[in-house]
Scaffold this motif. Structure first.
Motif, PDB file in Angstrom:
ATOM      1  N   PRO A  43      23.705 -17.139  -8.633  1.00 21.22           N
ATOM      2  CA  PRO A  43      24.724 -18.195  -8.479  1.00 21.22           C
ATOM      3  C   PRO A  43      25.075 -18.545  -7.041  1.00 21.22           C
ATOM      4  N   GLY A  44      24.608 -17.758  -6.090  1.00 18.80           N
ATOM      5  CA  GLY A  44      24.949 -18.015  -4.692  1.00 18.80           C
ATOM      6  C   GLY A  44      26.051 -17.079  -4.231  1.00 18.80           C
ATOM      7  N   ALA A  45      26.183 -16.984  -2.917  1.00 24.82           N
ATOM      8  CA  ALA A  45      27.148 -16.052  -2.341  1.00 24.82           C
ATOM      9  C   ALA A  45      27.728 -16.622  -1.054  1.00 24.82           C
ATOM     10  N   VAL A  46      28.747 -15.932  -0.582  1.00 22.88           N
ATOM     11  CA  VAL A  46      29.397 -16.288   0.670  1.00 22.88           C
ATOM     12  C   VAL A  46      29.456 -15.032   1.525  1.00 22.88           C
ATOM     13  N   ALA A  47      29.288 -15.184   2.823  1.00 23.10           N
ATOM     14  CA  ALA A  47      29.457 -14.093   3.781  1.00 23.10           C
ATOM     15  C   ALA A  47      30.441 -14.555   4.842  1.00 23.10           C
ATOM     16  N   ILE A  48      31.199 -13.602   5.362  1.00 26.47           N
ATOM     17  CA  ILE A  48      32.266 -13.950   6.289  1.00 26.47           C
ATOM     18  C   ILE A  48      32.121 -13.188   7.596  1.00 26.47           C
ATOM     19  N   LEU A  49      31.983 -13.908   8.682  1.00 20.32           N
ATOM     20  CA  LEU A  49      32.014 -13.342  10.023  1.00 20.32           C
ATOM     21  C   LEU A  49      33.481 -13.370  10.447  1.00 20.32           C
ATOM     22  N   ALA A  50      34.161 -12.239  10.257  1.00 25.04           N
ATOM     23  CA  ALA A  50      35.592 -12.146  10.573  1.00 25.04           C
ATOM     24  C   ALA A  50      35.738 -11.499  11.942  1.00 25.04           C
ATOM     25  N   ILE A  51      36.470 -12.170  12.833  1.00 28.31           N
ATOM     26  CA  ILE A  51      36.644 -11.682  14.199  1.00 28.31           C
ATOM     27  C   ILE A  51      38.135 -11.525  14.482  1.00 28.31           C
ATOM     28  N   THR A  52      38.516 -10.321  14.909  1.00 27.62           N
ATOM     29  CA  THR A  52      39.916 -10.032  15.199  1.00 27.62           C
ATOM     30  C   THR A  52      40.342 -10.713  16.500  1.00 27.62           C
TER      31      THR A  52
END
Length: 181
Positions: A43-52
């Motif tokens: 179904p597809g996915a999401v990835a998150i580049l989270a930066i503090t």
């Protein structure tokens, strides 16, 4: 029309699971010959580049049964049916890290294994992170450790193979460029 298109003649679903469906398809090749394709539908996915605010990447470590080892990755997760990628990004960041973000920016979408699977990951940048007091619970079968790493530490994790997946390696390269500009 794509000049290399393979036209499906027939197909059979051989497995339908919670996350993936596996099909065998008979196709006609551009030269008129026939071949079989084993395909994984996702179904597809999401990835998150989270930066503090300190410029650290928020990473998670978890065991990946498919390759029989723990990996350090950026937060990511499967899209639910009918769910927009940006909604998945918000949900997955909260579930996997306990963080929310003031700003999500779409970076890019890419195929993970186009030779046999149709999974597409949508990558987002999350900035203005804040801790959520009572975050939504993650999947009951996921055991995750939260890690914060500088870009130099993340590059070392790539070099040593602790970051081993393409989405995270791509995100580290993107982050390096972003943080050094």
């Amino acid at each position: 029309m794509d000049k290399y298109e393979e036209k499906t003649i027939s197909g059979t679903t051989i497995y339908e699971g919670k996350i993936i469906t596996v099909r065998i398809e008979d196709v006609e090749l551009p030269d008129g010959n026939h071949a079989k394709r084993e395909l994984v539908k996702h179904p597809g996915a999401v990835a998150i580049l989270a930066i503090t605010s300190e410029g650290k990447l928020v990473l998670v470590e978890q065991y990946r049964k498919a390759i029989e080892r723990s990996l350090i990755e950026i937060p990511a997760g499967k899209m639910e049916p009918g769910e927009a990628p940006e909604v998945t990004a918000v949900r997955e960041l909260e579930e996997e890290t306990g963080f929310g973000a003031k700003k999500f920016t779409y970076i890019q979408s890419f195929a993970t294994s186009p030779g046999f699977a149709n999974e597409v990951i949508h990558l987002y940048l999350a900035q203005g992170l804040y801790k959520i007091d009572n975050p939504a619970a993650g999947d009951e079968d996921e055991f995750i450790e939260l890690i914060e790493a500088t870009i130099e530490e993340a590059e070392e994790l790539v070099a040593t193979g602790k970051i081993f997946d393409a989405k995270t390696a791509f995100a580290v390269l993107y982050a390096k460029d972003l943080l050094n500009s």
